[in-house]
Design an enzyme around this catalytic site. Sequence first.
Site, short mmCIF file in Angstrom:
data_model
loop_
_atom_site.label_atom_id
_atom_site.label_comp_id
_atom_site.label_asym_id
_atom_site.label_seq_id
_atom_site.Cartn_x
_atom_site.Cartn_y
_atom_site.Cartn_z
N ASP A 197 -59.54 -12.53 28.03
CA ASP A 197 -59.31 -13.30 29.10
C ASP A 197 -60.00 -14.32 29.74
OD1 ASP A 197 -60.57 -11.05 29.43
OD2 ASP A 197 -59.16 -11.32 32.03
N SER A 198 -61.38 -14.06 28.51
CA SER A 198 -62.31 -15.20 28.62
C SER A 198 -62.12 -16.92 28.52
CB SER A 198 -62.87 -14.90 27.58
OG SER A 198 -62.89 -14.88 26.12
N ASP A 222 -55.05 -9.44 25.50
CA ASP A 222 -56.11 -9.12 27.06
C ASP A 222 -55.44 -8.44 28.45
OD1 ASP A 222 -58.75 -8.51 27.36
OD2 ASP A 222 -59.81 -10.05 27.23
N LYS A 249 -55.63 -4.51 25.81
CA LYS A 249 -56.77 -4.59 25.99
C LYS A 249 -56.65 -4.20 27.52
CE LYS A 249 -61.08 -7.20 26.01
NZ LYS A 249 -61.48 -6.86 26.77
N GLU A 299 -59.24 -3.47 31.52
CA GLU A 299 -60.47 -3.37 31.41
C GLU A 299 -60.61 -2.02 32.40
OE1 GLU A 299 -62.31 -6.28 33.12
OE2 GLU A 299 -62.29 -7.99 31.56
N GLU A 358 -69.60 -2.98 27.13
CA GLU A 358 -69.85 -4.36 26.96
C GLU A 358 -70.88 -3.85 28.21
OE1 GLU A 358 -67.53 -7.35 28.60
OE2 GLU A 358 -69.12 -8.86 29.46
#
Length: 289
Positions: A68-69, A107, A137, A139, A206
């Site tokens: 999602d970057s 993501d 993925k 978080e 991270e």
Amino acid sequence: MATWRQRLPHREGVFLFPKGSGMQKNKTILDFQKMKAHGERIAVLTCYDFPTAGIMDDCGIDMILIGDSVGVVVAGYDNTLPVTMEEMIYHTKAVLRARPKAFVVADLPFLSYQTDLTSARLNAGRLIKDGGAAAVKLEGGKNVADTIAAIVDMDIPVMAHIGLTPQSLHRMGGFKVQGKGEEQAEKLLEDARAVERAGAFSVVLEGIPASLAGRITAELAIPTIGIGAGPACDGQVLVLHDILGLCSKYSPKFVKRYAELAPLISEAVSSYIAEVKAGTFPEERHSFK
Ligand code: KIV
């Protein structure tokens, strides 16, 4: 892209298709388990489009992450929070059109999995069914263990992401190194154990101290993929635009720039503008008779 039959491993890890049939080329989660067991490092990069997916796949990248970057490095948002499911599916489809042999993870964006398990399962399924990814993925640690288990229960591989989790930007008070001090480190170890127990096939670490990443990597059976987490992880991930020197806006300490593309693009665009203005482009060889 390989079909599900091409990707399908036998229960004991023996492929249904014979060697040399061309059906075994795609990377699967089983490869990453083996790589961890053999101490072979896993190379992961983010990617958001068709041409770069083809280039990095030809280079032999192990895993491609449609992070999602994309919201920050492609769409120009200040952070990843505004990224939508539609944007993630659009970019995932673009990457998959390059038919990468690498394992493709997409993501789950903010608000696509945090509110309830049903929407988490549905959105994970959309990244697989509509986007074509092989895994998702998300978080979080202990707080998302139930969500990971619910998605894994649908036979969708899940990559966890703990430590500096950009979707928790406001809780963290900024992009700050996490897990400093024994109490915080213990909390992150608990998160790592929780996501493994929930069924994650791998975990991104991270922005945490290198020594803590080493402890987590040694304890977990699943591979750890580090970003700003030191050299002890089982693999590394970086944002493509960062390593190519395309984003001058942000350059965190953990990034290594392998190229400086921004000045090259600038030079090419400036030459084009100058030639158009001077009437020296197009030439006869660029024109039709
Ligand atoms: O969104 C992303 O690109 C990521 C990686 C940096 C791990 O989550």
